[in-house]
Each structure stands twice: as structure tokens, then as C-alpha cells.
Write a protein that holds these residues in place. Structure first.
Motif, short mmCIF file in Angstrom:
data_model
loop_
_atom_site.label_atom_id
_atom_site.label_comp_id
_atom_site.label_asym_id
_atom_site.label_seq_id
_atom_site.Cartn_x
_atom_site.Cartn_y
_atom_site.Cartn_z
N ASN A 18 0.81 -1.22 0.00
CA ASN A 18 0.00 0.00 0.00
C ASN A 18 0.84 1.27 0.00
O ASN A 18 0.29 2.37 0.05
CB ASN A 18 -0.90 -0.02 1.24
CG ASN A 18 -2.14 0.81 1.03
OD1 ASN A 18 -2.71 0.78 -0.05
ND2 ASN A 18 -2.53 1.57 2.04
N GLU A 19 2.16 1.12 -0.04
CA GLU A 19 3.00 2.33 -0.01
C GLU A 19 2.98 3.02 -1.37
O GLU A 19 3.01 2.38 -2.41
CB GLU A 19 4.44 1.96 0.39
CG GLU A 19 4.55 1.61 1.86
CD GLU A 19 3.82 2.61 2.76
OE1 GLU A 19 4.11 3.81 2.66
OE2 GLU A 19 2.95 2.19 3.53
N SER A 51 1.24 -7.38 -11.63
CA SER A 51 1.98 -6.16 -11.29
C SER A 51 1.23 -4.91 -11.77
O SER A 51 1.52 -3.80 -11.34
CB SER A 51 3.39 -6.19 -11.89
OG SER A 51 3.29 -6.38 -13.28
N ARG A 52 0.22 -5.14 -12.66
CA ARG A 52 -0.60 -3.98 -13.05
C ARG A 52 -1.54 -3.61 -11.91
O ARG A 52 -1.92 -2.46 -11.76
CB ARG A 52 -1.41 -4.33 -14.30
CG ARG A 52 -0.66 -3.92 -15.55
CD ARG A 52 -1.59 -3.78 -16.72
NE ARG A 52 -1.51 -4.98 -17.53
CZ ARG A 52 -2.54 -5.51 -18.17
NH1 ARG A 52 -3.73 -4.97 -18.08
NH2 ARG A 52 -2.38 -6.59 -18.90
N TRP A 53 -1.92 -4.60 -11.12
CA TRP A 53 -2.85 -4.34 -10.01
C TRP A 53 -2.10 -3.89 -8.76
O TRP A 53 -2.59 -3.02 -8.03
CB TRP A 53 -3.68 -5.61 -9.71
CG TRP A 53 -4.71 -5.88 -10.77
CD1 TRP A 53 -4.48 -6.25 -12.06
CD2 TRP A 53 -6.13 -5.75 -10.64
NE1 TRP A 53 -5.67 -6.38 -12.73
CE2 TRP A 53 -6.71 -6.09 -11.88
CE3 TRP A 53 -6.97 -5.41 -9.58
CZ2 TRP A 53 -8.08 -6.08 -12.11
CZ3 TRP A 53 -8.34 -5.41 -9.79
CH2 TRP A 53 -8.88 -5.73 -11.05
N VAL A 54 -0.96 -4.51 -8.49
CA VAL A 54 -0.19 -4.12 -7.29
C VAL A 54 1.29 -3.96 -7.69
O VAL A 54 2.11 -4.86 -7.47
CB VAL A 54 -0.36 -5.15 -6.15
CG1 VAL A 54 0.39 -4.71 -4.89
CG2 VAL A 54 -1.83 -5.36 -5.79
N SER A 107 -14.92 -7.74 -3.98
CA SER A 107 -14.35 -8.85 -4.74
C SER A 107 -14.05 -8.39 -6.18
O SER A 107 -12.95 -8.61 -6.70
CB SER A 107 -15.33 -10.04 -4.74
OG SER A 107 -14.77 -11.12 -5.42
N GLN A 108 -15.00 -7.71 -6.78
CA GLN A 108 -14.81 -7.20 -8.15
C GLN A 108 -13.64 -6.23 -8.21
O GLN A 108 -12.79 -6.31 -9.09
CB GLN A 108 -16.07 -6.47 -8.64
CG GLN A 108 -17.24 -7.38 -8.97
CD GLN A 108 -17.05 -8.20 -10.25
OE1 GLN A 108 -16.06 -8.04 -10.98
NE2 GLN A 108 -17.96 -9.12 -10.51
N LYS A 109 -13.60 -5.30 -7.25
CA LYS A 109 -12.55 -4.27 -7.29
C LYS A 109 -11.18 -4.86 -7.00
O LYS A 109 -10.18 -4.38 -7.50
CB LYS A 109 -12.82 -3.18 -6.23
CG LYS A 109 -14.13 -2.47 -6.43
CD LYS A 109 -13.93 -1.04 -6.83
CE LYS A 109 -15.27 -0.36 -6.93
NZ LYS A 109 -15.27 0.81 -7.77
N ASN A 110 -11.13 -5.89 -6.18
CA ASN A 110 -9.84 -6.42 -5.72
C ASN A 110 -9.28 -7.50 -6.63
O ASN A 110 -8.08 -7.53 -6.91
CB ASN A 110 -9.99 -6.97 -4.29
CG ASN A 110 -8.67 -7.18 -3.59
OD1 ASN A 110 -7.79 -6.34 -3.65
ND2 ASN A 110 -8.53 -8.31 -2.93
N LEU A 235 2.05 -0.77 9.66
CA LEU A 235 2.21 -0.47 8.24
C LEU A 235 1.06 -1.06 7.43
O LEU A 235 0.58 -2.13 7.72
CB LEU A 235 3.52 -1.12 7.80
CG LEU A 235 4.27 -0.59 6.59
CD1 LEU A 235 4.73 0.84 6.83
CD2 LEU A 235 5.49 -1.47 6.30
N GLY A 236 0.65 -0.34 6.39
CA GLY A 236 -0.19 -0.99 5.39
C GLY A 236 -1.58 -0.48 5.15
O GLY A 236 -1.94 0.64 5.49
N GLY A 237 -2.38 -1.37 4.53
CA GLY A 237 -3.72 -1.05 4.06
C GLY A 237 -3.93 -1.83 2.79
O GLY A 237 -3.06 -2.58 2.36
N CYS A 238 -5.10 -1.68 2.20
CA CYS A 238 -5.35 -2.39 0.94
C CYS A 238 -5.58 -1.35 -0.15
O CYS A 238 -6.40 -0.45 0.02
CB CYS A 238 -6.58 -3.29 1.08
SG CYS A 238 -7.04 -4.05 -0.48
#
Ligand code: HMG
Ligand code: MG
Length: 290
Positions: A18-19, A51-54, A107-110, A235-238
């Protein structure tokens, strides 16, 4: 062993995903090597996702190759599909995790599909991982609230947890993604899940956006849960839950558990050092390792 609580360290995955700034592979590896000295039995090291998503975790394979592995620690990773599983196997990941949600919109967004499709996709993945003797953990996100839909029905959480256990997940991590879950809501979720499973198959994964996490952990302990996910320095988040803050801080969870008389076998001084490194990485995007 009823007194022993496992803290599953999440910071390299749930934290760094999430950084805003890309944390270099070198910094990630050094950070994980420091975490390996704290006494954790499990460290969620990265994700084999698109890697396009995260983009923050695009270097998962390299990280797994470069870390100094301690044989007493399981280095784990998220795998959303078979591409992820194959990359994880190549990187000699000790344990994988699949991740579903209790809310359709999340679910759709993630993961770009509905809940039913996600569970169908996970099935062959779990079969293949278990054939290779790789344990599989299951996450459920948005167990209390969804950032797009509001309150989630505990019965829905329990239905998904049951399906993940039947699929072969050894443990279900109940994710309060938004951090809005109250202890009352958590108790309802636990009671639903405990109609078909035992507390040793459940774990708490609380984000601490509204400072509910420690109280949620207390009610989980009362219900016999003995595994909690946390991140040093909180640290973090989604990336797909806007505004949600990081996991509850490992150092706070450890302090709470020790004060309640539980055992964690973690090195408090080293955890605090890692929390400082995490905060520097968050603020500066890098750390001066001297
Ligand atoms: P998609 O776009 O529907 O996937 O994404 P696709 O199958 O159509 O593939 C599209 C492209 O991605 C293709 O590449 C694939 O090869 C590639 P192209 O041909 O276009 O060049 N691709 C991959 N590349 C590397 N690794 C893979 C992979 N899969 C496909 N595994 C997908 C679907 C699931 C892949 C995507 O939505 C995704 O990666 N999502 C991950 C999101 C994520 O990681 N979110 C954060 C973790 S969950 C969380 O934080 C919650 C938790 O902490 C608990 C809580 O707090 O609640 C666990
Ligand atoms: Mg999380």
C-alpha cells in the motif's frame, strides 16, 4: 499451548503493498531479514499478483530469492490464480494464501470477479498446492464492513469460510479490511463460524483505522482464537479499500498479549527496531542501513 499466541507478521506484504513509493527490492530484503530475527514463525513476504494491479510487489520472485531464510520461519505469499501459484512454486514459497471477500463489490474491485467465480478459481489452485505439500491459508476480506457496500452479514462470512475450509485451507483469516468492525460485530462473526469449525482454524486480521483492533483481538481471545495478523509499525492497508489504514501494529498486539499473560516468544526490542524501520520506509521510501 492454549496460552501461546501466534503473531503472523504481515508488513512486507500487507504493509508494503500500500506504499505510494516503490520500496526497492534491496530495502525489502533487508527489512525481511531483520524481521526474521524477531522470533516470528510466519512472515507474509510478498504477493504473486498482477503487477498492473499491485506494482509495489512486482519484485516478489526476486525478494524470495534474495532473503536469508531461517528454517524455523514459513515465508508466505498471496496467490490469486494459477499464474501466481506457479511463480510462487518457482520461488520456493513455504505457504500460500488465497483471498476471497464477503462483499461482491470489493471482490470485483480487488480480484476482478464475483465471489462465486473466485471460489471456483481457487479450487484447482488449492488442489495443486496441496499435492505439492504447500499449505494453503484462506483470507476473507470485508468480514464486518465493505468500503463500497456497508455492513456485511456474518452468515455470509461463515458460508465463505466453510467453503474455504472444505476446499482444504488449514486456517481462515477473518479480515476487517476497513477497520470499522466493532467487538459486537466480531462476536457475531465468530459465533457463526464456530457453528461449523473450531477456533484453531480461525485467525484475526484487523486493520486499525478506527482503533478497534485491540478490542477485537480481546474478544477473539475469549472465543479461543490464538492467531493474529499484524504489521510492525502498523504499516499498510489495501489499495482497493480507500482510506483504510494499516494492520494493527505488531508491537501493540505483542504488548497486549503479554499483559494478559499470553506467550508469544517474540523479541520485543527487535520488534520495536523493525517498527522504526517500517515507519522510515513509509515516510522516506527508503532506509539508511548504515
Ligand atoms: P485480471 O486483469 O482479471 O487478470 O486480474 P487476467 O487473468 O485477465 O490477466 C490480465 C493480465 O495479468 C495478463 O497479462 C496476465 O498474464 C497477468 P497480459 O497478458 O495482459 O500481459 N496476470 C498475472 N501476472 C502476474 N501474476 C499473476 C497474474 N495473473 C494475471 N498472478 C487478478 C485478476 C486476480 C490477477 C488481479 O485482479 C490481481 O492481481 N489482484 C490482486 C489484488 C491484490 O493483491 N489486492 C491486495 C491483496 S488483498 C488484501 O490486501 C486483503 C487482505 O489483507 C485481507 C484484508 O485486509 O481484508 C488479504
Ligand atoms: Mg489486510
Amino acid at each position: 499451548m492454549d496460552n501461546f499466541v501466534t503473531i503472523f507478521e504481515m508488513s512486507p506484504r500487507d504493509g508494503l503493498q500500500n506504499e505510494k513509493k516503490f520500496i526497492s527490492t534491496n530495502d525489502k530484503v533487508k527489512f525481511i531479514d531483520k524481521l526474521s530475527l524477531c522470533g516470528f514463525k510466519k512472515i507474509e513476504t510478498s504477493s504473486f499478483v498482477s503487477s498492473r494491479w499491485v506494482p509495489q510487489l512486482a519484485d516478489a520472485s526476486e525478494v524470495f530469492i534474495k532473503i536469508k531464510r531461517n528454517k524455523n520461519i514459513k515465508y508466505t505469499a498471496l496467490t490469486p490464480n494459477e499464474i501466481g501459484l506457479h511463480n510462487a512454486i518457482k520461488s520456493k514459497v513455504d505457504e500460500i494464501a488465497i483471498f476471497a471477500a464477503a462483499s461482491e463489490t470489493f471482490s470485483q474491485k480487488n480480484i476482478n470477479c464475483d465471489i462465486k467465480t473466485s471460489l471456483l478459481r481457487f479450487k484447482p489452485l488449492v488442489v495443486e498446492a496441496l499435492k505439492k505439500k504447500i499449505p494453503v491459508r484462506g483470507y476473507i476480506s470485508c468480514v464486518s464492513h465493505c468500503p463500497y457496500e456497508d455492513t456485511v452479514d456474518p452468515k455470509k462470512v461463515a458460508q465463505i469460510a466453510k467453503q474455504l475450509i472444505e476446499m482444504g485451507c488449514y486456517e481462515i483469516s477473518l479480515g476487517d479490511t476497513t477497520g470499522k468492525g466493532s467487538p459486537d460485530q466480531t462476536i457475531k462473526i465468530l459465533n457463526e463460524c464456530l457453528t461449523f469449525t473450531t477456533p484453531d482454524k480461525l485467525a484475526g486480521h484487523f486493520h486499525d483505522t478506527f482503533k478497534n483492533a485491540l478490542n477485537n483481538i480481546r474478544v477473539c481471545l475469549d472465543h479461543g482464537i490464538r492467531t493474529f495478523d499484524s504489521s510492525v509499525g502498523g504499516l499498510g492497508g489495501c489499495p482497493y479499500s480507500p482510506g483504510s489504514k494499516g494492520n494493527v501494529a505488531t508491537e501493540k498486539v505483542n504488548e497486549l498479549l503479554l499483559s494478559l499473560g499470553y506467550e508469544t516468544k517474540l523479541n520485543t526490542k527487535r520488534i520495536n527496531e523493525c517498527a522504526e524501520i517500517a515507519l522510515k520506509l513509509k515516510m522516506d521510501g527508503t532506509y539508511d542501513w548504515g
